[in-house]
Design a protein around this motif. Structure first.
Motif, PDB file in Angstrom:
ATOM      1  N   HIS A 264      57.905   7.460  50.627  1.00 23.93           N
ATOM      2  CA  HIS A 264      58.695   8.650  50.621  1.00 23.93           C
ATOM      3  C   HIS A 264      60.312   8.505  50.803  1.00 23.93           C
ATOM      4  O   HIS A 264      60.845   9.331  50.000  1.00 23.93           O
ATOM      5  CB  HIS A 264      57.924   9.854  51.394  1.00 23.93           C
ATOM      6  CG  HIS A 264      58.941  11.110  50.997  1.00 23.93           C
ATOM      7  ND1 HIS A 264      58.431  11.761  49.861  1.00 23.93           N
ATOM      8  CD2 HIS A 264      59.497  12.184  51.889  1.00 23.93           C
ATOM      9  CE1 HIS A 264      59.166  12.856  49.910  1.00 23.93           C
ATOM     10  NE2 HIS A 264      59.710  13.084  51.200  1.00 23.93           N
ATOM     11  N   SER A 268      66.309   6.718  49.978  1.00 26.13           N
ATOM     12  CA  SER A 268      67.040   7.453  50.965  1.00 26.13           C
ATOM     13  C   SER A 268      67.989   6.166  51.584  1.00 26.13           C
ATOM     14  O   SER A 268      67.448   5.200  52.163  1.00 26.13           O
ATOM     15  CB  SER A 268      66.282   8.046  52.004  1.00 26.13           C
ATOM     16  OG  SER A 268      65.649   9.099  51.559  1.00 26.13           O
ATOM     17  N   GLY A 341      67.523  11.382  54.317  1.00 32.84           N
ATOM     18  CA  GLY A 341      66.445  11.463  54.638  1.00 32.84           C
ATOM     19  C   GLY A 341      66.131  11.658  56.195  1.00 32.84           C
ATOM     20  O   GLY A 341      66.919  10.945  56.958  1.00 32.84           O
ATOM     21  N   ARG A 364      67.870  15.599  51.782  1.00 31.19           N
ATOM     22  CA  ARG A 364      67.058  15.901  50.600  1.00 31.19           C
ATOM     23  C   ARG A 364      65.520  15.703  50.766  1.00 31.19           C
ATOM     24  O   ARG A 364      64.679  16.316  50.354  1.00 31.19           O
ATOM     25  CB  ARG A 364      67.536  14.650  49.603  1.00 31.19           C
ATOM     26  CG  ARG A 364      69.037  14.782  49.245  1.00 31.19           C
ATOM     27  CD  ARG A 364      69.491  16.133  48.659  1.00 31.19           C
ATOM     28  NE  ARG A 364      68.738  16.516  47.366  1.00 31.19           N
ATOM     29  CZ  ARG A 364      68.793  17.534  46.609  1.00 31.19           C
ATOM     30  NH1 ARG A 364      69.334  18.749  47.015  1.00 31.19           N
ATOM     31  NH2 ARG A 364      67.999  17.768  45.545  1.00 31.19           N
ATOM     32  N   ARG A 365      65.293  14.575  51.701  1.00 37.57           N
ATOM     33  CA  ARG A 365      63.824  14.338  51.794  1.00 37.57           C
ATOM     34  C   ARG A 365      63.298  14.450  53.493  1.00 37.57           C
ATOM     35  O   ARG A 365      64.213  13.762  54.155  1.00 37.57           O
ATOM     36  CB  ARG A 365      63.536  12.800  51.198  1.00 37.57           C
ATOM     37  CG  ARG A 365      63.722  12.753  49.817  1.00 37.57           C
ATOM     38  CD  ARG A 365      63.517  11.376  49.433  1.00 37.57           C
ATOM     39  NE  ARG A 365      63.892  11.115  48.175  1.00 37.57           N
ATOM     40  CZ  ARG A 365      65.181  10.804  47.376  1.00 37.57           C
ATOM     41  NH1 ARG A 365      65.846  10.510  48.514  1.00 37.57           N
ATOM     42  NH2 ARG A 365      65.276  10.652  46.101  1.00 37.57           N
ATOM     43  N   LYS A 391      55.467  18.360  48.824  1.00 39.75           N
ATOM     44  CA  LYS A 391      54.901  17.518  47.897  1.00 39.75           C
ATOM     45  C   LYS A 391      53.540  17.167  48.223  1.00 39.75           C
ATOM     46  O   LYS A 391      52.510  16.939  47.413  1.00 39.75           O
ATOM     47  CB  LYS A 391      55.708  16.199  47.755  1.00 39.75           C
ATOM     48  CG  LYS A 391      57.092  16.362  47.530  1.00 39.75           C
ATOM     49  CD  LYS A 391      57.589  17.277  46.267  1.00 39.75           C
ATOM     50  CE  LYS A 391      57.115  16.135  45.033  1.00 39.75           C
ATOM     51  NZ  LYS A 391      57.615  16.994  43.702  1.00 39.75           N
ATOM     52  N   GLU A 412      60.568  17.327  49.542  1.00 37.41           N
ATOM     53  CA  GLU A 412      61.880  17.072  48.838  1.00 37.41           C
ATOM     54  C   GLU A 412      62.395  18.532  48.656  1.00 37.41           C
ATOM     55  O   GLU A 412      61.990  19.719  48.385  1.00 37.41           O
ATOM     56  CB  GLU A 412      61.644  16.714  47.473  1.00 37.41           C
ATOM     57  CG  GLU A 412      61.113  15.026  47.565  1.00 37.41           C
ATOM     58  CD  GLU A 412      60.880  14.614  46.551  1.00 37.41           C
ATOM     59  OE1 GLU A 412      61.348  15.257  45.363  1.00 37.41           O
ATOM     60  OE2 GLU A 412      60.469  13.260  46.319  1.00 37.41           O
TER      61      GLU A 412
END
Length: 424
Positions: A264, A268, A341, A364-365, A391, A412
Motif C-alpha cells: 500500500h 509513498s 503515507g 494521502r495513504r 480500500k 486512501e
C-alpha cells in the motif's frame, strides 16, 4: 446468590462466551456454542458450565488436556470451520456497528497451531518445585502445563529448562512472569517480578543458561547472561530486540501484514511509522521509502535504530527515530504535512487522538493495523468522515482459539476538500 439453571445458548459474544437469556437477563457461559442446551451455575451475568445436555454439531474434542483450566484458550471446543467463520465475523460486526462498508473485508488469514513464537509464562516456586504455565481464568493460580498447542515446539520443549533456570532465582510463593521470545539465536528469556536475586543465585541461573543453550536471560531488565545475541528478521533485515520485546505473535502472519502495508505504501516517498516497535514495518518500508519511526518504548526504538545502522549493506533509505508517547502527544496534522503515507499499529485501546490528527492532515495513504476490531472501527470512522476511502480490511488471526483478532486496514484520501475533525 448462585443458582443452577438449564439454558439455551443463543449466540457467541465478542469474547467467545456463549450468550443465553434467563429470567434476570443475559447470561454469559464460557466453553459453550450457539444452539446448545446446557446446565450451569449462574451468578449474576456470569455462569460456570456444569454439563452440555444438547451439544452443537460444531462441538469437537479439545486438543489440549489443559483446556478450560489454564486460562489461555477459549475456543478449542469449536470445530475449525465454525471457528474461522465466527472469528472473521468479529471484524464484520465491529465495522457494521459503526456503519462502515463491510464489503471491503477480504478473506481472512489464519495461523496454524504451534506457531506462536512468544509466550508470557507465570511461574511460582512451591514445595514441589517450580510451577510454570499460565494463570487460571479470573484467578492467581498458576497452572503447571505439560503441553501447549499454541506456542512453537521449541518453546514448549524448553519448559523443563526454563524451570531449572528460574528455580535458583525465585523466593518461595512469589509469582513472576517470564516472557520467552523464540529468536533466530535461540530462546530469549526475560523475567519480571518482585524479586532481587543475589550474585550467587544469578551465577547458578547463568550456569543453566549455558548448559541449556539459551540465547539470553534478563531479570527485571538486567542481563544475567547473554551467550548469544538474540536476532529476529524483518524480511532480510536483522534486528536484536530488547529483553521481553513485543513481537508479532506468528512470523508467517507478520509477513502477511507486512506485505499488505508495504504494498500500500509503495508509492509513498516519505512514511511515518507510528507505534513502530522494533521496526516490524519501518525497516521493511525503508527499502523503498524514507521513514520516520515513532515509538514510546525507548529500548524498542533503540533496537530499531541499531537495526537500521547495522544493515547498511541492505541499501535502506534513511530511517529517523523519535521517542514519543503518541497516546498523550500524537503527531499533529502540521507535523504530518511532510509525509504522504502513515502507518499506525497501536495497542488495544487504539489511536483515537492520533487518527484525528491524521484526518486533519494532508496525508494521502494510511495503513492501520489493530488487534481490536472495535477500536479499529472507531479510528477508521474518523478517517473516513474526513475524506478517506476504505480500500480494504484484511483479518489476520495470529491468536488461535482466542477472541483476539488482528486486522490490516488500507485507506486512501479522496480528492477534494479535506474536513477537519473539529467539523465532524
Amino acid at each position: 446468590m448462585s443458582r443452577t439453571e438449564t439454558l439455551t445458548i443463543d449466540e457467541l459474544g465478542a469474547r467467545g462466551d456463549g450468550v443465553a437469556k434467563s429470567g434476570d437477563g443475559q447470561v454469559f457461559v464460557p466453553y459453550t456454542l450457539a444452539g446448545e442446551t446446557v446446565t450451569v451455575i449462574a451468578d449474576g451475568r456470569r455462569a460456570a458450565l456444569l454439563s452440555v445436555r444438547t451439544p452443537s454439531p460444531d462441538r469437537v474434542e479439545p486438543v489440549c488436556r489443559h483446556f478450560e483450566t489454564c486460562g489461555g484458550c477459549a475456543l478449542q471446543h469449536m470445530g475449525p470451520d465454525a471457528y474461522r467463520t465466527w472469528k472473521a465475523g468479529l471484524l464484520d460486526r465491529a465495522l457494521g456497528a459503526r456503519g462502515l462498508d463491510t464489503s471491503v473485508i477480504r478473506q481472512a488469514h489464519f495461523c496454524e497451531p504451534r506457531t506462536r513464537r512468544r509466550a508470557v509464562f507465570s511461574a511460582i516456586l512451591t514445595e514441589k518445585g517450580v510451577l510454570l504455565g499460565f494463570q487460571q481464568a479470573a484467578s492467581n493460580t498458576v497452572v503447571d502445563i505439560e503441553e501447549c498447542h499454541v506456542i512453537a515446539p521449541e518453546i514448549d520443549a524448553a519448559r523443563p529448562a526454563l524451570k531449572a533456570v528460574l528455580e535458583p532465582l525465585l523466593p518461595a510463593g512469589r509469582t513472576v512472569h517470564a516472557t520467552v521470545n523464540l529468536t533466530l539465536s535461540g530462546l530469549d528469556v526475560a523475567v519480571e517480578g518482585k524479586i532481587a536475586p543475589d550474585d550467587r543465585q544469578k551465577r547458578a541461573a547463568a550456569d543453566i543458561v549455558r548448559a541449556e543453550g539459551l540465547a539470553r536471560l534478563t531479570v527485571n531488565g538486567e542481563i544475567v547472561l547473554a551467550p548469544k545475541r538474540p536476532l529476529v528478521a524483518f524480511d532480510d533485515v536483522m534486528v536484536s530486540p530488547p529483553p521481553g520485546a513485543f513481537l508479532q505473535a506468528v512470523p508467517e502472519m507478520e509477513t502477511v501484514m507486512a506485505d499488505l502495508v508495504t504494498g500500500h505504501m509503495a508509492k509513498s516517498k516519505r512514511v511515518a511509522d507510528l507505534y513502530a516497535g522494533c521496526g516490524t514495518f519501518a525497516l521493511r518500508l525503508a527499502k523503498s521509502s524514507t521513514v520516520h519511526a515513532v515509538e514510546g518504548d525507548g529500548p524498542a526504538l533503540a533496537a530499531l535504530d541499531r537495526g537500521f545502522r547495522d544493515n547498511s549493506d541492505r541499501k535502506l533509505k534513511p530511517v529517523t527515530v523519535e521517542r514519543r508517547d503518541l497516546a498523550r502527544r500524537p503527531m499533529t496534522a502540521h507535523e504530518l504535512r511532510v509525509f504522504d503515507g502513515v502507518v499506525f499499529d497501536p495497542p488495544r485501546a487504539g489511536a483515537e487522538a492520533q487518527a484525528r490528527e491524521i484526518a486533519a492532515s494532508t496525508v494521502r495513504r494510511v495503513a492501520a493495523i489493530s488487534c481490536n476490531p472495535e477500536t479499529l472501527a472507531r479510528d477508521l470512522a474518523i478517517l473516513i468522515q474526513a475524506g478517506f476511502t476504505l480500500k480494504s480490511v484484511t483479518p489476520v488471526d495470529q491468536f488461535i482459539w482466542t477472541p483476539h483478532l488482528e486486522a490490516v486496514a488500507l485507506l486512501e484520501r479522496r480528492t477534494g476538500r479535506k474536513r477537519h475533525w473539529s467539523d465532524m
